[in-house]
Design a protein around this motif. Structure first.
Motif, PDB file in Angstrom:
ATOM      1  N   ASN A   5       6.085  -6.543   4.443  1.00 26.87           N
ATOM      2  CA  ASN A   5       7.016  -5.963   3.634  1.00 26.87           C
ATOM      3  C   ASN A   5       6.613  -5.090   2.310  1.00 26.87           C
ATOM      4  O   ASN A   5       7.106  -5.347   1.241  1.00 26.87           O
ATOM      5  CB  ASN A   5       7.887  -7.254   3.084  1.00 26.87           C
ATOM      6  CG  ASN A   5       7.130  -8.434   2.330  1.00 26.87           C
ATOM      7  OD1 ASN A   5       6.070  -8.003   2.179  1.00 26.87           O
ATOM      8  ND2 ASN A   5       7.966  -9.464   2.075  1.00 26.87           N
ATOM      9  N   ILE A   6       5.286  -4.600   2.608  1.00 27.06           N
ATOM     10  CA  ILE A   6       4.579  -4.187   1.396  1.00 27.06           C
ATOM     11  C   ILE A   6       5.482  -2.748   1.019  1.00 27.06           C
ATOM     12  O   ILE A   6       5.385  -2.408  -0.212  1.00 27.06           O
ATOM     13  CB  ILE A   6       3.031  -3.722   1.609  1.00 27.06           C
ATOM     14  CG1 ILE A   6       2.325  -3.315   0.531  1.00 27.06           C
ATOM     15  CG2 ILE A   6       3.254  -2.868   2.853  1.00 27.06           C
ATOM     16  CD1 ILE A   6       2.190  -4.247  -0.722  1.00 27.06           C
ATOM     17  N   MET A   7       6.185  -2.152   1.882  1.00 25.90           N
ATOM     18  CA  MET A   7       6.824  -1.096   1.584  1.00 25.90           C
ATOM     19  C   MET A   7       8.481  -1.342   1.767  1.00 25.90           C
ATOM     20  O   MET A   7       8.809  -1.354   3.193  1.00 25.90           O
ATOM     21  CB  MET A   7       6.312   0.183   2.661  1.00 25.90           C
ATOM     22  CG  MET A   7       4.943   0.612   1.927  1.00 25.90           C
ATOM     23  SD  MET A   7       4.468   1.775   3.040  1.00 25.90           S
ATOM     24  CE  MET A   7       3.280   0.927   4.395  1.00 25.90           C
ATOM     25  N   PRO A   8       9.266  -2.019   1.113  1.00 23.80           N
ATOM     26  CA  PRO A   8      10.613  -2.107   1.392  1.00 23.80           C
ATOM     27  C   PRO A   8      11.287  -1.074   1.787  1.00 23.80           C
ATOM     28  O   PRO A   8      11.393   0.038   1.564  1.00 23.80           O
ATOM     29  CB  PRO A   8      11.080  -2.428  -0.154  1.00 23.80           C
ATOM     30  CG  PRO A   8       9.808  -2.709  -0.905  1.00 23.80           C
ATOM     31  CD  PRO A   8       8.856  -1.924  -0.380  1.00 23.80           C
ATOM     32  N   GLY A   9      11.890  -1.453   2.965  1.00 22.07           N
ATOM     33  CA  GLY A   9      12.732  -0.614   3.981  1.00 22.07           C
ATOM     34  C   GLY A   9      12.042   0.209   4.901  1.00 22.07           C
ATOM     35  O   GLY A   9      12.711   0.720   5.859  1.00 22.07           O
ATOM     36  N   HIS A  10      10.638   0.091   5.030  1.00 20.58           N
ATOM     37  CA  HIS A  10       9.755   0.689   5.900  1.00 20.58           C
ATOM     38  C   HIS A  10       8.806  -0.236   6.563  1.00 20.58           C
ATOM     39  O   HIS A  10       8.205   0.227   7.538  1.00 20.58           O
ATOM     40  CB  HIS A  10       8.983   1.862   5.148  1.00 20.58           C
ATOM     41  CG  HIS A  10       9.795   2.995   4.660  1.00 20.58           C
ATOM     42  ND1 HIS A  10      10.060   4.060   5.475  1.00 20.58           N
ATOM     43  CD2 HIS A  10      10.375   3.044   3.535  1.00 20.58           C
ATOM     44  CE1 HIS A  10      10.766   4.745   4.754  1.00 20.58           C
ATOM     45  NE2 HIS A  10      11.268   4.314   3.694  1.00 20.58           N
ATOM     46  N   GLY A  11       8.904  -1.582   5.897  1.00 20.90           N
ATOM     47  CA  GLY A  11       7.826  -2.365   6.837  1.00 20.90           C
ATOM     48  C   GLY A  11       6.297  -2.647   6.099  1.00 20.90           C
ATOM     49  O   GLY A  11       6.318  -2.332   4.931  1.00 20.90           O
ATOM     50  N   GLY A  12       5.461  -2.897   6.923  1.00 19.18           N
ATOM     51  CA  GLY A  12       4.157  -3.205   6.314  1.00 19.18           C
ATOM     52  C   GLY A  12       2.923  -2.085   6.790  1.00 19.18           C
ATOM     53  O   GLY A  12       3.426  -0.920   7.322  1.00 19.18           O
ATOM     54  N   PHE A  13       1.897  -2.469   6.621  1.00 19.43           N
ATOM     55  CA  PHE A  13       0.810  -1.557   6.876  1.00 19.43           C
ATOM     56  C   PHE A  13       0.614  -1.071   8.332  1.00 19.43           C
ATOM     57  O   PHE A  13       0.544  -0.092   8.623  1.00 19.43           O
ATOM     58  CB  PHE A  13      -0.424  -2.110   6.482  1.00 19.43           C
ATOM     59  CG  PHE A  13      -0.651  -1.870   4.933  1.00 19.43           C
ATOM     60  CD1 PHE A  13      -1.131  -1.047   4.343  1.00 19.43           C
ATOM     61  CD2 PHE A  13      -0.376  -3.125   4.251  1.00 19.43           C
ATOM     62  CE1 PHE A  13      -1.456  -1.153   2.944  1.00 19.43           C
ATOM     63  CE2 PHE A  13      -0.790  -3.454   2.861  1.00 19.43           C
ATOM     64  CZ  PHE A  13      -1.213  -2.120   2.214  1.00 19.43           C
ATOM     65  N   LEU A  14       0.772  -1.988   9.221  1.00 20.23           N
ATOM     66  CA  LEU A  14       0.494  -1.883  10.759  1.00 20.23           C
ATOM     67  C   LEU A  14       2.038  -0.956  11.249  1.00 20.23           C
ATOM     68  O   LEU A  14       1.791  -0.218  12.009  1.00 20.23           O
ATOM     69  CB  LEU A  14       0.545  -3.353  11.531  1.00 20.23           C
ATOM     70  CG  LEU A  14      -0.583  -4.059  11.456  1.00 20.23           C
ATOM     71  CD1 LEU A  14      -0.638  -5.286  12.085  1.00 20.23           C
ATOM     72  CD2 LEU A  14      -1.739  -3.266  11.944  1.00 20.23           C
ATOM     73  N   ASP A  15       2.985  -1.154  10.635  1.00 23.27           N
ATOM     74  CA  ASP A  15       4.218  -0.500  10.943  1.00 23.27           C
ATOM     75  C   ASP A  15       3.993   0.981  10.720  1.00 23.27           C
ATOM     76  O   ASP A  15       4.458   1.851  11.347  1.00 23.27           O
ATOM     77  CB  ASP A  15       5.414  -0.929  10.047  1.00 23.27           C
ATOM     78  CG  ASP A  15       5.912  -2.463  10.649  1.00 23.27           C
ATOM     79  OD1 ASP A  15       5.844  -2.691  11.743  1.00 23.27           O
ATOM     80  OD2 ASP A  15       6.502  -3.168   9.616  1.00 23.27           O
TER      81      ASP A  15
END
Length: 292
Positions: free
Chosen positions: A262-272
């Motif tokens: 959840n590092i990027m709210p609305g966009h997921g994480g690094f792997l995403d």
């Protein structure tokens, strides 16, 4: 589905910050590039270990030197793949990386035997796969960045190392965007049960439009006359990028989670955000090394 203004605002703001960070990391200089992908490297590792701990509960119990040592060994590999444009005092960054990688690859198995409650080959295999999946990929990315830095003694330096990484990333972003748009308009045939929202129409349309856009822009707008390389890189990004996306979706489905982080709210994480690039980079690197 009605547009939620709050959700849209969060997603838009996150996307803007993400783009600004990526632009700064890619274009300032070789050190900003190294810092950017070092952060991405560790972010991917933390999420990978979290997901593997859900799928394989015993992996949660690995000792600290194993958990963090494999990350540092991977970071050492990234350093090792740099060239003499990366100097730290009187030493090259590649030398530091070699010793860091060697140190942790020696100490990790010893520590597992001496300090671990039990030696589990499966846990070792999970970490080694993570090294190939994450660290090797970003190491090859650093090699592509470094190869484009031409140093002519103490006279001058030509830095075109950002070119291939930027073409790859642009091709992936264009492919994802076009696949979404085409799939939304004419998509009917499901592409894979792993990712139900993907359609064959969107996937094929996105790939064709990505190859055409990257090649035409590169050739006519930026004067890149090697259109064959532009076609190969953009086609590889479209095909391998979709494969990487499906692979990460499979891991998330096995873990029972919607996003890798959840590092990027609305966009997921690094792997995403970087799953497509993880599969694209090694193939583009092979093409560059073999044919160019």
């Amino acid at each position: 589905m009605a547009l939620n203004p709050v959700v849209f605002k969060v997603r838009a703001l996150t996307a803007l910050v993400f783009i600004l960070v990526m632009v700064c990391g890619l274009f300032i200089d070789q050190w900003s590039f190294f810092i950017l992908f070092s952060v991405v490297h560790f972010g991917c590792w933390f999420e990978y270990q979290k997901l593997m701990g859900i799928i394989y509960p015993d992996y949660k119990n690995i000792i600290a030197i194993h958990r963090y040592g494999i990350m540092l060994a991977g970071w050492g590999f990234i350093m090792w793949m740099t060239n003499n444009a990366y100097q730290v005092g009187s030493m090259q960054l590649s030398e530091i990386g070699w010793w860091l990688m060697l140190m942790f690859f020696i100490t990790m198995p010893v520590a597992e035997v001496v300090l671990g409650r039990h030696f589990n080959l499966q846990n070792i295999g999970i970490s080694l796969f993570g090294f190939l999946y994450i660290s090797v990929c970003w190491g090859l990315m650093m090699d592509l960045r470094s190869e484009g830095i031409l140093i002519f003694g103490n006279l001058f330096t030509i830095d075109l190392g950002w070119l291939i990484p930027v073409v790859m990333i642009a091709a992936i972003w264009i492919n994802d965007t076009m696949a979404y748009l085409v799939g939304s308009v004419i998509g009917k045939t499901p592409f894979s049960s792993i990712s139900p929202k993907k359609t064959w129409e969107g996937t094929i349309g996105g790939a064709i439009l990505a190859v055409a856009t990257v090649t035409l822009l590169g050739y006519f707008a930026f004067g890149m006359k090697d259109y064959t390389t532009l076609i190969v890189i953009s086609a590889t990004a479209a095909i391998a990028g979709n494969t990487g996306d499906l692979f990460e979706s499979k891991i998330k489905r096995m873990s029972g989670v919607k996003d890798s982080g959840n590092i990027m709210p609305g966009h997921g994480g690094f792997l995403d955000r970087f799953d497509s690039l993880l599969f694209t980079t090694p193939l583009v690197w092979l093409y560059i090394k073999i044919f160019l």
